[in-house]
Structure formats: C-alpha cells, structure tokens
Design a protein around this motif. Sequence first.
Motif, PDB file in Angstrom:
ATOM      1  N   VAL A 282       0.851  -1.180   0.000  1.00 49.35           N
ATOM      2  CA  VAL A 282       0.000   0.000   0.000  1.00 49.35           C
ATOM      3  C   VAL A 282       0.887   1.230   0.000  1.00 49.35           C
ATOM      4  O   VAL A 282       1.873   1.315   0.734  1.00 49.35           O
ATOM      5  CB  VAL A 282      -0.925   0.006   1.230  1.00 49.35           C
ATOM      6  N   GLU A 283       0.553   2.184  -0.851  1.00 51.70           N
ATOM      7  CA  GLU A 283       1.384   3.375  -0.988  1.00 51.70           C
ATOM      8  C   GLU A 283       1.491   4.117   0.341  1.00 51.70           C
ATOM      9  O   GLU A 283       0.509   4.321   1.044  1.00 51.70           O
ATOM     10  CB  GLU A 283       0.780   4.301  -2.045  1.00 51.70           C
ATOM     11  N   ALA A 284       2.710   4.482   0.687  1.00 46.44           N
ATOM     12  CA  ALA A 284       2.926   5.250   1.912  1.00 46.44           C
ATOM     13  C   ALA A 284       2.240   6.608   1.799  1.00 46.44           C
ATOM     14  O   ALA A 284       2.114   7.174   0.713  1.00 46.44           O
ATOM     15  CB  ALA A 284       4.418   5.432   2.157  1.00 46.44           C
ATOM     16  N   VAL A 285       1.789   7.122   2.917  1.00 46.65           N
ATOM     17  CA  VAL A 285       1.092   8.402   2.935  1.00 46.65           C
ATOM     18  C   VAL A 285       1.606   9.210   4.106  1.00 46.65           C
ATOM     19  O   VAL A 285       1.929   8.659   5.169  1.00 46.65           O
ATOM     20  CB  VAL A 285      -0.438   8.188   3.040  1.00 46.65           C
ATOM     21  N   ALA A 286       1.729  10.513   3.919  1.00 47.52           N
ATOM     22  CA  ALA A 286       2.176  11.382   5.000  1.00 47.52           C
ATOM     23  C   ALA A 286       1.114  11.421   6.084  1.00 47.52           C
ATOM     24  O   ALA A 286      -0.068  11.621   5.784  1.00 47.52           O
ATOM     25  CB  ALA A 286       2.453  12.785   4.475  1.00 47.52           C
ATOM     26  N   PRO A 287       1.492  11.230   7.349  1.00 48.77           N
ATOM     27  CA  PRO A 287       0.500  11.308   8.426  1.00 48.77           C
ATOM     28  C   PRO A 287      -0.289  12.612   8.409  1.00 48.77           C
ATOM     29  O   PRO A 287      -1.478  12.614   8.725  1.00 48.77           O
ATOM     30  CB  PRO A 287       1.349  11.181   9.692  1.00 48.77           C
ATOM     31  N   GLN A 288       0.354  13.706   8.031  1.00 47.10           N
ATOM     32  CA  GLN A 288      -0.336  14.992   8.005  1.00 47.10           C
ATOM     33  C   GLN A 288      -1.511  14.960   7.035  1.00 47.10           C
ATOM     34  O   GLN A 288      -2.561  15.566   7.289  1.00 47.10           O
ATOM     35  CB  GLN A 288       0.635  16.116   7.615  1.00 47.10           C
ATOM     36  N   THR A 289      -1.349  14.235   5.931  1.00 43.36           N
ATOM     37  CA  THR A 289      -2.429  14.124   4.952  1.00 43.36           C
ATOM     38  C   THR A 289      -3.637  13.425   5.566  1.00 43.36           C
ATOM     39  O   THR A 289      -4.784  13.857   5.390  1.00 43.36           O
ATOM     40  CB  THR A 289      -1.944  13.355   3.714  1.00 43.36           C
ATOM     41  N   THR A 290      -3.400  12.340   6.286  1.00 44.34           N
ATOM     42  CA  THR A 290      -4.515  11.630   6.905  1.00 44.34           C
ATOM     43  C   THR A 290      -5.128  12.458   8.027  1.00 44.34           C
ATOM     44  O   THR A 290      -6.337  12.395   8.259  1.00 44.34           O
ATOM     45  CB  THR A 290      -4.053  10.268   7.456  1.00 44.34           C
ATOM     46  N   TRP A 291      -4.306  13.215   8.724  1.00 43.64           N
ATOM     47  CA  TRP A 291      -4.826  14.084   9.796  1.00 43.64           C
ATOM     48  C   TRP A 291      -5.700  15.193   9.218  1.00 43.64           C
ATOM     49  O   TRP A 291      -6.793  15.468   9.721  1.00 43.64           O
ATOM     50  CB  TRP A 291      -3.668  14.673  10.585  1.00 43.64           C
ATOM     51  N   ASP A 292      -5.221  15.817   8.143  1.00 46.16           N
ATOM     52  CA  ASP A 292      -5.999  16.894   7.516  1.00 46.16           C
ATOM     53  C   ASP A 292      -7.325  16.364   6.983  1.00 46.16           C
ATOM     54  O   ASP A 292      -8.364  17.037   7.077  1.00 46.16           O
ATOM     55  CB  ASP A 292      -5.198  17.526   6.375  1.00 46.16           C
ATOM     56  N   ASP A 293      -7.292  15.158   6.415  1.00 43.73           N
ATOM     57  CA  ASP A 293      -8.531  14.551   5.923  1.00 43.73           C
ATOM     58  C   ASP A 293      -9.501  14.320   7.068  1.00 43.73           C
ATOM     59  O   ASP A 293     -10.714  14.528   6.925  1.00 43.73           O
ATOM     60  CB  ASP A 293      -8.209  13.234   5.221  1.00 43.73           C
ATOM     61  N   ARG A 294      -8.997  13.899   8.209  1.00 42.64           N
ATOM     62  CA  ARG A 294      -9.847  13.672   9.382  1.00 42.64           C
ATOM     63  C   ARG A 294     -10.527  14.960   9.817  1.00 42.64           C
ATOM     64  O   ARG A 294     -11.733  14.998  10.069  1.00 42.64           O
ATOM     65  CB  ARG A 294      -8.992  13.107  10.515  1.00 42.64           C
ATOM     66  N   ILE A 295      -9.745  16.033   9.916  1.00 41.44           N
ATOM     67  CA  ILE A 295     -10.297  17.323  10.338  1.00 41.44           C
ATOM     68  C   ILE A 295     -11.364  17.795   9.357  1.00 41.44           C
ATOM     69  O   ILE A 295     -12.436  18.279   9.756  1.00 41.44           O
ATOM     70  CB  ILE A 295      -9.180  18.371  10.451  1.00 41.44           C
ATOM     71  N   GLU A 296     -11.089  17.630   8.068  1.00 45.26           N
ATOM     72  CA  GLU A 296     -12.048  18.066   7.049  1.00 45.26           C
ATOM     73  C   GLU A 296     -13.348  17.262   7.151  1.00 45.26           C
ATOM     74  O   GLU A 296     -14.446  17.825   7.043  1.00 45.26           O
ATOM     75  CB  GLU A 296     -11.438  17.901   5.662  1.00 45.26           C
TER      76      GLU A 296
END
Length: 696
Positions: A282-296
């Motif tokens: 599975v493609e690695a993803v920046a934790p910040q990206t997943t965090w920002d998606d959560r907030i949104e």
Amino acid sequence: MDHPAADISFDAHLLRDPSRAFAREWLDTNGIGGYAAATLGGANTRRYHGLLVAALNPPAGRAVLLSRIEERLVFVSPGGTVVGDYSLSASFFPGVISPEGYRTLDSWESLPAPKWVWRPAENVAIEKTVWMQHGQNRVMISYRLLEAPPNCAARLELTPLAAWRDFHSEMRACDPPPVEWLDAVEGEPAMLRFTLPVIEKVTVEPTRLELRLVRMDGSPAPHTAFHAHPDWYYRFQHPRELERGLEGEEDLFTPGTCVLPLNAGEERVVGATASAASSAPVEAVAPQTTWDDRIERQSRLMLKVGMEDAFTRRLALAAQSFIVEAAGRRTSIIAGYPWFADWGRDTMIALPGLCLATGRPELAREILLSFAEWVDGGMLPNRFPDVGETPEYNTIDATLWYFVAIWRYLEATDDIALLRDRLWPVLVDIVKAHFAGTRYNIHVDPADGLLYGGQEGVQLTWMDAKVGDWVVTPRIGKPVEINALWVNALRTMASLAGRIRKSAAATEFAGQAERAAASFVARYPRPDGLGLYDVLDTPSGSPDSAIRPNQVFALSLPFAPIDAKSAEAEGILRIVHSELWTYFGLRTLAPTDPAYHGRYGGDPLSRDGAYHQGTVWPWLLGPFVEAHFRVHDDRADALALLQPLMEQMTEFGVGSIAEVYDGDMPQRPNGCPAQAWSIGETLRVWKRLLTAGDNG
C-alpha cells in the motif's frame, strides 16, 4: 477544529484510578469495518482490543494484527548515565498490572482524535495521539515530546507486539513463529515489514503488516535504530473476556525494539498498515495528509448536522463510526463495536439517525439499494457472517424495518425516482411473499390479516437470544411489534403507491392495511388496562401477557396502529413508564415478572438468559420518547427523557452509548461499548424534538 462542548476529556484524577481508567474504552474506526480500540489507561482488556484491527474482507474479515506497542521514554545525561526511565504502557497479567504507565497519565481528550499526555516527572511530558486513516487498514500513532529535562538526550523505545488472529479468538505462542520480517523497506528507513501467516476463518493467503516511523510530513525519521530480539510476551490477561465466561489470555510476538531520539517539541509517527501479501505494498502516505482529511471530514459533518448543542454533536460524531463503505462492497452499518458485523435489523433501525439526522442521505440511499440486492423470499438478511458468503435470514422484522427506513428517507429527500425505478418492485415482492408465506412459517393469517411467524428452535424477533438449542424468548405467533410494523408497512405501501400514481395498488394496500389495523386494535389491548399483549396466537393458545417494551411501537411508528389520543395510548405509556422505563432505556421485562433478571453478566448462558428478560436497552428510549411526545405534546418533557444518555457518553464506551444496562440499580453498562441503534435512535429523536414545534 471547533466542536463546541462536544469533546470529552479526563484529568489525572480519573486516569490514575485503575477502577475508572480501565473501565472506559476508546474507539476509532476507518469506515470499512476496521478499528483501533483499548482502554483509557492503555491496557487491552478485551480480545477485541488492538491498535490495528483490520477488516481484511471489508466490512468483515476482521483480524487483530498490531495488538499494542510497549513504550518507554528514556533520558540520558551528557555523561551517558540514564537519569530517567519511564514506561508509558500498562497490561494485565495474572494478579498484576505491569508496567503501570497509567499512574503518570495527566490528561486524555477525545477530539479530533484520542490523545493522551503523560507527566512521569517534573519537567517531563509526552503526548500520544492515535487515529485511523479513513478507507484504509492503517493506523497512525503520533508521539510528541512536550517537555524534557535540560541538558539530557531523550529516546523513545517502541516494541511492537503483533498477532495474527481472527478477532473473536486469542493468540497462542508457537515455535518457531511463522513470521518473516525486514528492518528496511526497499531501502527506505522503516521499522519493519511482517509477512503474517494465513489467519484461520479470515484469510486464504498471508497478510502483510508494515510499520513505518516517519515525521508528520512523511519524511523518514532520522537516526532510527531497530534492534532485533524476536520473542514472545506471555499471558496477557483480558479481564472483560474472563468476566464474560470466555477464554481471556493470550501471548503476543515481537521482532524487536525500535529506538529513536526525540527532542523537546519534536513529533514522530508510527504508521501501521495491513494488506494482502500478494498485492503491491500500500502506498505510503504522509500522516499529516490523513490528519488533515480527518479534520475536514469532522468539519463537514458538523456543517451537515447544523446543530450547536453538545449532545447532537457528540451523537453525530459517534454516528460516523458505524457507517461502512468500501469500493466494490456493500454499503452498510456495523451494528456495534467491537464485535458485531452488519445486521439487517440493526441497520434499518439505526439508518434514519446515523444517515438522515446527520445530513447524509446519499449514504442512506446506498444502504437501501445495497440491501435490496440481498432480498430473498421476501426477506432481508438478518446477519452477514464474518466468514463465508451466505447471509442468514432468520428475522421477521428486519424486512419490516426496511419500510420504515425507506419512508424516512423519502421524507428527508422526496427521492421519488429511486422509489419508482428501483425500490417499488422490491417492496411489492416483499408484501406478496408475506401474503403467500415464506421462511419459518412467516405468513399473513387470512382470518385477521395479521402477520404470524415462528417455529420451534428459531428466534425471529429482535429478542433473539439463543444458547445452543434454547431460544430464550421464542415469541412464536403474532408478536405485537411485528404486527405494528406490518400495519405500518401496508399503510406505507398505500401512501407510496399514491405518490407514484398507482391508484389500483394504493386502494389494494389501503384495504389490507385497514383490515390488519382493525384486527390489531380489536385484539391486542388487554382487558385489565395494562397495555397490550406481547404475543397473540401462541402455541399454547393463550396470549402472552408479559409486560414488555415491544408495545411502544404501536404508538411510535410513522403509521402507528394505535391513535396517540386514544385511551389505549395512555394505557400503553402508563404501563411502560411505570414498569419498564429507566434513565438509560427500557427494561425488556417488568420486574414483577417471575422470569425477570435484573443483572446482565457472567458466562454466555447467564448473559443470554438475561439479555431480553429485564436487561435495559437504550435504543428503546427512541420509540418511547417519540410515543411520549405524540401523546402529550410536551417537547421539554420528552427531551428530558433523553438527556441522561449524554452523561453516559463519558462512561464505558467513551463518546458512544452502550448496547445494554442492568435492569436493577446500579445500572451498569454492558454488552458492546458502542452500539449503532443506541446512537441512531437517540440522535434521530433528539434532533427531531429540537426542530419540532410544540405540536409535533
């Protein structure tokens, strides 16, 4: 992210008290059936707890892969002397909690994600945050060093403890462990990559579990060292399972320890991801990206809900945990965490609250269409098993709740095209099947137009406890809520037929509905004034006069058979309130009944024997409060009946509402810590009352 008064927080006073910290559980879900969960104090008290419980066959096929991480914070002086060594972890072993990291916990917060702060010494503080990535079997665990002693080097030692088991089971040590791992992934700094064996009952091929240690922006964490020392940790105890009369001990495997320096103010994230070993990583993803998606996602949800009160917001945030949608899979609702799958009955009851009251009718639409594909013999499935492809159809009411869910969806959307083009033929076939007769002797009795169902050894209503061959509440015959739902379904069909201009069908369904309704009103009221009979035409020939909450649906459904302004309505409310109502839900049997059980607990036989024999269910407050409002036209009084559940969102399953409570005081929460219809029905009725006029 602004959640006015919706967040839940605890201080050191509670967190350092094991009787309270380990009695409260947190949960974070990924939207495809997977989750992370444990106790606020850090220990896993259930076999179902883990940092990564992946849904390998979404929304089912759930397996515990990363059970926990043992965490130590170490400080070293310039001369190389260890001046501080603090464990952040806690686990139950036979007769002891070790280590005791909970004793230095300082705070816990629920939003935007579960977050802990430890203060093990003066000038020492570290923060940990856990969140799941939406739509992926991936969990992020963030560590931030908030304070550190001057002139000392700090390091964090992380020892992952892995499992490879179906989440209904316990892990046992084996030698050698059938696990392969690497301490680097394609040349990039990483903790390790596991190749886990085939998991019985869950997978048909090995599973990959990858752990990476990165910065929030996704760049590699510098100076990370992995020290291999493969070993087993033995005899972890799961007290909740032992209380339930089940096996409650397991062993966990570690390949070694990751050591990384951590300066004050710095943050490091462990990302744990599961995928099929045969597939590409599975493609690695920046934790910040997943965090920002959560907030949104949370922000969008709050905008859709459109309510400012704390209870609505807490309920809405809890609601999103149960919705599951995976590409190419059925969109559905998990009935309860941590152990339930998606159930037809629970899905249809919870859908209006979880989807419509949260402003997400598109999800309701997908769920209604998804279940339409599984209608067979005029019946919706009761349960989709975790393993295998054949659903179970042992339910008489899931199909009838489907009519309620569709009606409420159309109320919210006026989506007549969906009704006319996709759902109407399904609904017509369902009604025809019930008149013709279908599984389990379910059929319309031509003598009175009411619905009969049941046969020896099968549980068909929501009171469905069964132990071996013992059906605790068989309710064979004509259960009261089944026929309230049947009248509602026929009246719904008459109304819907009119809306799509099928006048002949409207006339036919209206005639059937009024015949069934007339029989209901004539036959169910008890001559002693104690509400309604629970079951008519039983195998014994005598009506079942047990005082149960099922009669309340005769007042609460969209097309209820009992007039809210009738004497019968007053009698129903009076007996339900006096015998069954509690602050946290309705008892399933009156305490005056010889078969009443006031405590829910013990082994499976004891629990199932009490499940619907006095145990309190919060979801029943929804229809009870709806009925109360219809009869009395008092919004403030009706709202007050739901408010005690807000306080309960800080107990047991934090941020959610439990499956059941004891019937007797003190009413301990039990069952699943997070139950879909407990949240769904509370949210539906709470929001409806807040937006309704004094006359409904």
